[in-house]
Write a protein that holds these residues in place. Sequence first.
Motif, PDB file in Angstrom:
ATOM      1  N   PHE A 252       0.833  -1.212   0.000  1.00 47.19           N
ATOM      2  CA  PHE A 252       0.000   0.000   0.000  1.00 47.19           C
ATOM      3  C   PHE A 252       0.864   1.256   0.000  1.00 47.19           C
ATOM      4  O   PHE A 252       1.980   1.266   0.512  1.00 47.19           O
ATOM      5  N   ARG A 253       0.314   2.330  -0.558  1.00 51.83           N
ATOM      6  CA  ARG A 253       0.885   3.659  -0.398  1.00 51.83           C
ATOM      7  C   ARG A 253      -0.239   4.681  -0.503  1.00 51.83           C
ATOM      8  O   ARG A 253      -0.989   4.700  -1.488  1.00 51.83           O
ATOM      9  N   ALA A 254      -0.380   5.502   0.540  1.00 50.93           N
ATOM     10  CA  ALA A 254      -1.431   6.513   0.559  1.00 50.93           C
ATOM     11  C   ALA A 254      -1.230   7.524  -0.566  1.00 50.93           C
ATOM     12  O   ALA A 254      -0.095   7.907  -0.887  1.00 50.93           O
ATOM     13  N   ALA A 255      -2.350   7.960  -1.175  1.00 55.34           N
ATOM     14  CA  ALA A 255      -2.284   8.904  -2.289  1.00 55.34           C
ATOM     15  C   ALA A 255      -2.005  10.329  -1.836  1.00 55.34           C
ATOM     16  O   ALA A 255      -1.677  11.191  -2.652  1.00 55.34           O
ATOM     17  N   GLY A 256      -2.164  10.595  -0.530  1.00 53.02           N
ATOM     18  CA  GLY A 256      -1.851  11.913   0.007  1.00 53.02           C
ATOM     19  C   GLY A 256      -3.006  12.886   0.005  1.00 53.02           C
ATOM     20  O   GLY A 256      -2.839  14.048   0.376  1.00 53.02           O
TER      21      GLY A 256
ATOM     22  N   HIS B 111      -7.661   8.320  -0.559  1.00 50.53           N
ATOM     23  CA  HIS B 111      -7.334   7.184  -1.406  1.00 50.53           C
ATOM     24  C   HIS B 111      -5.999   6.547  -1.029  1.00 50.53           C
ATOM     25  O   HIS B 111      -5.108   7.210  -0.502  1.00 50.53           O
ATOM     26  N   VAL B 112      -5.891   5.261  -1.338  1.00 49.08           N
ATOM     27  CA  VAL B 112      -4.648   4.530  -1.164  1.00 49.08           C
ATOM     28  C   VAL B 112      -4.455   3.622  -2.371  1.00 49.08           C
ATOM     29  O   VAL B 112      -5.416   3.069  -2.915  1.00 49.08           O
ATOM     30  N   PHE B 113      -3.196   3.514  -2.819  1.00 46.92           N
ATOM     31  CA  PHE B 113      -2.860   2.621  -3.930  1.00 46.92           C
ATOM     32  C   PHE B 113      -2.410   1.274  -3.382  1.00 46.92           C
ATOM     33  O   PHE B 113      -1.790   1.202  -2.315  1.00 46.92           O
ATOM     34  N   VAL B 114      -2.699   0.205  -4.116  1.00 46.24           N
ATOM     35  CA  VAL B 114      -2.185  -1.118  -3.789  1.00 46.24           C
ATOM     36  C   VAL B 114      -1.589  -1.725  -5.051  1.00 46.24           C
ATOM     37  O   VAL B 114      -2.179  -1.647  -6.134  1.00 46.24           O
TER      38      VAL B 114
ATOM     39  N   GLY C  10       5.923  -7.343 -11.952  1.00 46.49           N
ATOM     40  CA  GLY C  10       5.847  -7.598 -10.511  1.00 46.49           C
ATOM     41  C   GLY C  10       5.947  -6.352  -9.671  1.00 46.49           C
ATOM     42  O   GLY C  10       6.870  -6.213  -8.859  1.00 46.49           O
ATOM     43  N   PRO C  11       5.007  -5.398  -9.826  1.00 44.38           N
ATOM     44  CA  PRO C  11       5.056  -4.164  -9.036  1.00 44.38           C
ATOM     45  C   PRO C  11       5.015  -4.457  -7.543  1.00 44.38           C
ATOM     46  O   PRO C  11       4.234  -5.284  -7.094  1.00 44.38           O
ATOM     47  N   ASP C  12       5.869  -3.781  -6.797  1.00 35.39           N
ATOM     48  CA  ASP C  12       5.983  -4.046  -5.365  1.00 35.39           C
ATOM     49  C   ASP C  12       5.797  -2.757  -4.576  1.00 35.39           C
ATOM     50  O   ASP C  12       4.757  -2.123  -4.665  1.00 35.39           O
ATOM     51  N   ASP C  13       6.808  -2.333  -3.820  1.00 32.10           N
ATOM     52  CA  ASP C  13       6.669  -1.128  -3.007  1.00 32.10           C
ATOM     53  C   ASP C  13       6.645   0.123  -3.880  1.00 32.10           C
ATOM     54  O   ASP C  13       7.192   0.140  -4.986  1.00 32.10           O
ATOM     55  N   MET C  14       6.030   1.196  -3.322  1.00 29.85           N
ATOM     56  CA  MET C  14       5.791   2.416  -4.087  1.00 29.85           C
ATOM     57  C   MET C  14       6.086   3.650  -3.251  1.00 29.85           C
ATOM     58  O   MET C  14       6.110   3.602  -2.029  1.00 29.85           O
ATOM     59  N   ASP C  15       6.273   4.759  -3.926  1.00 29.43           N
ATOM     60  CA  ASP C  15       6.196   6.075  -3.308  1.00 29.43           C
ATOM     61  C   ASP C  15       5.629   7.036  -4.348  1.00 29.43           C
ATOM     62  O   ASP C  15       5.584   6.703  -5.544  1.00 29.43           O
ATOM     63  N   ILE C  16       5.202   8.212  -3.885  1.00 28.24           N
ATOM     64  CA  ILE C  16       4.560   9.185  -4.770  1.00 28.24           C
ATOM     65  C   ILE C  16       5.206  10.543  -4.561  1.00 28.24           C
ATOM     66  O   ILE C  16       5.428  10.971  -3.420  1.00 28.24           O
ATOM     67  N   SER C  17       5.546  11.220  -5.647  1.00 27.86           N
ATOM     68  CA  SER C  17       6.196  12.525  -5.561  1.00 27.86           C
ATOM     69  C   SER C  17       5.311  13.516  -4.821  1.00 27.86           C
ATOM     70  O   SER C  17       4.086  13.393  -4.797  1.00 27.86           O
TER      71      SER C  17
ATOM     72  N   ASP D   7      10.829  13.463  -0.467  1.00 32.35           N
ATOM     73  CA  ASP D   7       9.987  14.376  -1.245  1.00 32.35           C
ATOM     74  C   ASP D   7       8.706  13.646  -1.684  1.00 32.35           C
ATOM     75  O   ASP D   7       8.504  13.351  -2.858  1.00 32.35           O
ATOM     76  N   HIS D   8       7.841  13.334  -0.695  1.00 32.76           N
ATOM     77  CA  HIS D   8       6.647  12.548  -0.976  1.00 32.76           C
ATOM     78  C   HIS D   8       5.369  13.235  -0.512  1.00 32.76           C
ATOM     79  O   HIS D   8       5.411  14.191   0.266  1.00 32.76           O
ATOM     80  N   VAL D   9       4.247  12.725  -0.974  1.00 35.39           N
ATOM     81  CA  VAL D   9       2.946  13.239  -0.525  1.00 35.39           C
ATOM     82  C   VAL D   9       2.734  12.834   0.926  1.00 35.39           C
ATOM     83  O   VAL D   9       3.409  11.935   1.444  1.00 35.39           O
ATOM     84  N   PRO D  10       1.772  13.451   1.631  1.00 32.21           N
ATOM     85  CA  PRO D  10       1.450  13.011   2.989  1.00 32.21           C
ATOM     86  C   PRO D  10       1.088  11.544   3.028  1.00 32.21           C
ATOM     87  O   PRO D  10       0.475  11.015   2.090  1.00 32.21           O
ATOM     88  N   ARG D  11       1.460  10.876   4.105  1.00 27.90           N
ATOM     89  CA  ARG D  11       1.239   9.433   4.186  1.00 27.90           C
ATOM     90  C   ARG D  11      -0.228   9.062   4.405  1.00 27.90           C
ATOM     91  O   ARG D  11      -0.625   7.926   4.201  1.00 27.90           O
ATOM     92  N   GLN D  12      -1.073   9.979   4.844  1.00 28.98           N
ATOM     93  CA  GLN D  12      -2.506   9.695   5.011  1.00 28.98           C
ATOM     94  C   GLN D  12      -3.331  10.700   4.238  1.00 28.98           C
ATOM     95  O   GLN D  12      -2.830  11.767   3.904  1.00 28.98           O
TER      96      GLN D  12
END
Length: 330
Positions: A237-241, A245-248, A275-282, A325-330
């Motif tokens: 998972f990674r929160a969209a900020g 929303h959250v991405f999986v 095989g997409p795994d862990d993520m982050d968002i700018s 340098d990422h979006v807010p986690r929640q």
Amino acid sequence: MKVPILKFFVLRFWFAGLLLAVSGVATAGMPLFVLNSLDGTVSVIDPEQGREIKRIPTGKEPHHLYLTPDEKSVIVANALGDSLTFIDPRTAEVQRTVTAILDPYHLRFSPDMKWFVTAANRLNHVDLYRWNGSELTLVKRIPTGKTPSHLWIDSKSTTVYSTMQDSDELVAIDLATQTLKWRIKTGALPADVFGVPGDRLLLVGLTGGDGVEVYDVSGPAPHLVKKLLTGLGAHSFRAAGDGRHVFVSNRVANSISKIDYLTLEVVDRFPAPSGPDDMDISADGKRLFVASRWAKKLTIIDLASRKVVQQIPVGKSPHGVWTLDHVPRQ
């Protein structure tokens, strides 16, 4: 004294930029870290140049990483190396290595910044450490189910949740007493776990299944609320900020799904290769960075078009992905 209009605006924008820099808001150009699990290295990516600029050796099998509460270090957990590597998140310089941390596969700090928790994936326990701002002290080693995988801690820093990958369970640990509170059976191969704001609901990705299970953990005993179909191999998972929303990542389906965690509905899905795994968002919310586990690449997806715009070669079996340098986690 009158100031010429052009000079006034130049000074105004210069001063605004100075305020941003001093306040720490401006984080553009921060390096992006990709953990190469089978190489025992970290690839340091310049997101603006779109290339690897450095590769850092760590202990064996680095899988996940987490920022210290003071934001001065990002900790890489080397599972098979039984160690933690502290790296400056801004300069990508190694600061120190902490040894004798048994099998730190996944890791997380509690929101109150007092606890540091690791999941020992191969040794079947969760370790609770006290954190004094610089040093770790082991408080309790808690035997769990088989193959503890990912961790989540509630916003009040009272409960640790951990998935059990090979016994198909979700367990809860009480931080005050350092004891197991409960366990519940899940679907096949539960991996990442994400807590919805408010602490009532948890999302659990089923890597051995085709979706995400939603659990209500607000009462004395948890119960399954719903299953969301996302795709085969729902994993990380990674929160969209945006607070909604959250991405999986669906590792087997080679896709990423977007979940509205207020309505508990899947609202989007788009391709992600190999095989997409862990993520982050700018931080601007425009780019999603995802480890393409089977291709030895970091994939960059433009979220507006939902298309892959670049792939950057990294090491073997890339797993954790993170940038300051990422979006807010929640």
